[in-house]
Scaffold this motif. Structure first.
Motif, short mmCIF file in Angstrom:
data_model
loop_
_atom_site.label_atom_id
_atom_site.label_comp_id
_atom_site.label_asym_id
_atom_site.label_seq_id
_atom_site.Cartn_x
_atom_site.Cartn_y
_atom_site.Cartn_z
N VAL A 99 -41.94 112.68 63.55
CA VAL A 99 -41.38 113.31 62.60
C VAL A 99 -42.17 113.72 61.26
O VAL A 99 -41.58 114.63 60.49
CB VAL A 99 -40.02 112.33 62.58
CG1 VAL A 99 -40.35 111.30 61.55
CG2 VAL A 99 -38.83 113.30 61.52
N PRO A 118 -36.65 109.99 64.95
CA PRO A 118 -37.47 109.48 63.72
C PRO A 118 -38.56 108.62 64.39
O PRO A 118 -39.55 108.30 63.96
CB PRO A 118 -36.75 108.85 62.57
CG PRO A 118 -35.36 109.60 62.89
CD PRO A 118 -35.29 109.90 64.39
N TRP A 119 -38.13 107.58 65.36
CA TRP A 119 -39.03 106.35 65.78
C TRP A 119 -40.07 106.88 66.83
O TRP A 119 -40.52 105.89 67.34
CB TRP A 119 -38.05 105.43 66.26
CG TRP A 119 -36.87 105.83 66.95
CD1 TRP A 119 -37.01 105.94 68.56
CD2 TRP A 119 -35.55 106.09 66.70
NE1 TRP A 119 -35.67 106.45 68.99
CE2 TRP A 119 -34.89 106.65 68.07
CE3 TRP A 119 -34.85 106.21 65.45
CZ2 TRP A 119 -33.47 106.95 68.01
CZ3 TRP A 119 -33.57 106.66 65.50
CH2 TRP A 119 -32.96 107.13 66.63
N ILE A 169 -34.71 115.23 64.53
CA ILE A 169 -34.83 116.09 63.36
C ILE A 169 -35.92 117.35 63.70
O ILE A 169 -36.73 116.79 64.66
CB ILE A 169 -35.56 115.02 62.18
CG1 ILE A 169 -34.57 114.20 61.66
CG2 ILE A 169 -36.54 116.10 61.20
CD1 ILE A 169 -35.25 113.00 60.98
N PRO A 170 -35.59 118.31 63.33
CA PRO A 170 -36.41 119.51 63.89
C PRO A 170 -37.83 119.50 63.22
O PRO A 170 -37.82 119.26 61.97
CB PRO A 170 -35.63 120.76 63.44
CG PRO A 170 -34.53 120.29 62.22
CD PRO A 170 -34.64 118.87 62.47
N MET A 213 -29.60 111.76 66.10
CA MET A 213 -30.61 111.52 64.90
C MET A 213 -31.92 112.48 64.62
O MET A 213 -32.71 112.16 64.10
CB MET A 213 -31.07 110.05 64.88
CG MET A 213 -29.71 109.26 64.60
SD MET A 213 -29.96 107.31 64.29
CE MET A 213 -30.83 107.45 62.76
N ASP A 262 -28.05 108.80 70.64
CA ASP A 262 -28.56 108.24 69.49
C ASP A 262 -29.72 109.24 69.12
O ASP A 262 -29.76 109.76 67.90
CB ASP A 262 -29.03 106.63 69.39
CG ASP A 262 -27.49 106.09 69.06
OD1 ASP A 262 -26.56 106.35 69.05
OD2 ASP A 262 -27.95 104.75 69.35
N MET A 292 -33.48 102.50 73.65
CA MET A 292 -32.67 103.47 72.84
C MET A 292 -31.65 104.15 73.65
O MET A 292 -31.95 104.47 74.96
CB MET A 292 -33.59 104.31 72.28
CG MET A 292 -33.33 105.73 71.81
SD MET A 292 -34.93 106.73 71.92
CE MET A 292 -36.28 106.11 71.93
N LEU A 293 -30.38 104.53 72.98
CA LEU A 293 -29.57 105.32 73.75
C LEU A 293 -29.79 106.88 73.43
O LEU A 293 -30.33 107.20 72.44
CB LEU A 293 -28.12 105.14 73.00
CG LEU A 293 -27.57 103.63 73.53
CD1 LEU A 293 -26.31 103.41 72.64
CD2 LEU A 293 -27.38 103.29 74.74
#
Lengths: 338, 172
Positions: free
Chosen positions: B74, B28-29, B11-12, B9, B5, B1-2
């Protein structure tokens, strides 16, 4: 796990709208199966719709006596619900036969219905699998197939449905309530899951833009004589080689109504309502049970590694029905078969 | 994963972790397990199979035991999470931690945090009333050293203390 975008749905309409906009997206509830499959890159949705906030967590008794179970009720909450224990003990028992306490705390009713097969070849992206990648072939046919199906198989797929809960729901003739862009519809439980045929990529008859919102159970008459008997490689926390949900309505030792559903043997919970109906009026004894078992297993075919399942299934059906008839259901914490 | 990114992406979420409120941005992942062992610097929770089969990653979410390897962080906005570090600390051990020591309920210790969090969840649930039921309801935690007998002894001891009498008496 591949990256994906995340949508948090706030209500059913919002989840259905998000799903309609992108039918390739996947709904995330407990995550016990989807997250696992995403880690193996067996499923790699570009969008995940989190439905955990949806108000589908109630178990309610309806006016006609039916029980309505929200799709997000956890397997643990359902198994220990006093009404379920009292009126649908077969369902409670099947739930406790499945997975582990941790998984039952997270897994949901809707997710349990939609869980994918545990076929090793499905889980291994380097193997051919018509369910994972249509047209790629089937590694299990002619391969290692000890856990695979003996009934309703096709030349494309011999996978089984892994659920315990669904076997009980099949026996109880549950109804699956689903919602799509055009509103709600009911799917009778036996029509929900499907046989693989030449399209094993479809586990069930849910449309791509529909979601499960609830399960309904008819007012019952199987609380007294029932049993869920699961045969597996170890005595807890393992998938079924063969499982049987048995329920009998009896009067003076004679069968009024009898239900038998099998798990671990087919792409869907296996029943034969016609053979069940023919048992009406017969004595609830071993001869009747053996006859019914043989009818249920008519056409069963081994794949080499799983040939043992055919005689095992016959014996398990007879044993489960005997437990049911005598009012001594299998208790899942007991480490011996009654 | 970068990394870029993951940041773009993210999310709080707000969680309560071992009693302390944490405001976080998570991709998210990211699983709860990786969040705990990485950014939260709580390596007590162990990664065994990472597929929900061994129970080593068991933590309590809102008091319920869950495999943290299968929970995306998340999805946990607003949740209260307790790890082994939150149950007890050296000098102030949770009764279960002390009982595991007393009963030698481990060899290598790798599954132990998950076993103890699972046992805490088991006691919260209140469905185990016999040794047989403890064993069945602890089956989601594997111990490859095979300390099962001592693990069941440790849990039995604490459950007996909680009910104010020996567990064997309580069962009778």
């Amino acid at each position: 796990m591949k990256q994906f975008s995340y949508i948090r749905a706030e209500d059913v309409a919002g989840a259905v709208a998000a799903l309609s906009a992108d039918p390739q997206a996947r709904l995330l509830a407990g995550g016990t199966n989807l997250v696992d499959l995403m880690k193996y890159d067996v499923m790699s949705p570009a969008t995940v719709i989190d439905i955990n906030r949806l108000p589908l967590k109630d178990i309610e008794t309806l006016e006609d006596g039916s029980l309505r179970i929200g799709a997000l009720v956890s397997n643990a909450a359902l198994a220990y619900d006093p009404t379920v224990i009292d009126r649908f003990p077969l369902l409670a028992s099947a739930l406790l036969a499945g997975a582990s306490p941790q998984l039952r705390n997270a897994a949901t009713t809707g997710g349990n219905l939609l869980q994918r097969t545990r076929c090793y070849y499905f889980y291994d992206p380097s193997s051919p699998c018509n369910k994972r990648e249509p047209g790629s072939g089937c590694g299990a046919i002619g391969g290692v197939n000890r856990i695979h199906a003996i009934l309703g198989t096709s030349a494309s797929c011999i996978a089984t449905h892994p659920s315990d809960m669904c076997v009980a729901l099949a026996a109880l003739d549950a109804v699956v309530e689903v919602e799509g862009p055009d509103g709600r519809r009911d799917i009778p439980f036996l029509d929900f899951h499907r046989l693989p045929g030449d399209e094993p990529q479809y586990d069930n008859t849910l449309a791509p833009d529909e979601m499960v919102v609830a399960i309904r159970l008819h007012p019952d008459h199987f609380a007294a004589n029932h049993s869920y008997l699961k045969i597996r490689d170890r005595l807890s926390y393992a998938f079924a080689l063969v499982s049987v949900a048995a329920a009998i309505d009896m009067k003076d030792g004679a069968i009024v109504d009898i239900r038998v559903a099998l798990g671990g043997v087919a792409h869907k919970p296996w029943r034969n309502p016609l053979a069940e109906a023919e048992c009406a009026g017969k004595p609830a004894d071993e001869a009747t049970f053996r006859q019914l078992a043989q009818r249920l297993l008519a056409g069963a075919q081994g794949q080499g590694g799983n040939d043992f399942k055919i005689p095992m299934a016959e014996r398990t059906i007879i044993r489960a029905l005997t437990q049911a008839a005598s009012g001594t259901p299998q208790v899942q914490s007991e480490k011996a078969i009654r | 994963m970068l990394h870029a990114d993951a940041e773009r992406m993210a999310i709080p979420i707000v969680i309560t972790l071992n009693g302390r409120q944490e405001r976080l941005n998570v991709a998210p992942w990211v699983t709860l397990l990786d969040l705990l062992r990485g950014p939260m610097e709580l390596p007590g929770t162990k990664k065994g199979c990472d597929h929900g089969q061994c129970g080593a990653c068991t933590v309590l979410i809102d008091g319920q035991r869950v495999n943290s390897c299968l929970k995306l962080a998340v999805t946990l906005d607003g949740a209260e999470i307790t790890t082994i570090e939150g149950l007890g600390q050296p000098g102030n051990l949770h009764a279960l931690q002390q009982a595991f020591v007393d009963h030698d309920a481990y060899q290598c210790g790798y599954c132990t945090p998950g076993q103890i969090c699972s046992a805490a969840g088991l006691m919260n649930e209140g469905h185990a009333h016999s040794r047989e039921e403890i064993r069945e309801l602890m089956s989601g935690n594997l111990c490859r050293c095979g300390a099962y007998t001592n693990i069941a002894d440790a849990i039995e001891q604490v459950m007996g203390q909680r009910s104010g009498k020996s567990y064997k008496e309580a069962a009778e």
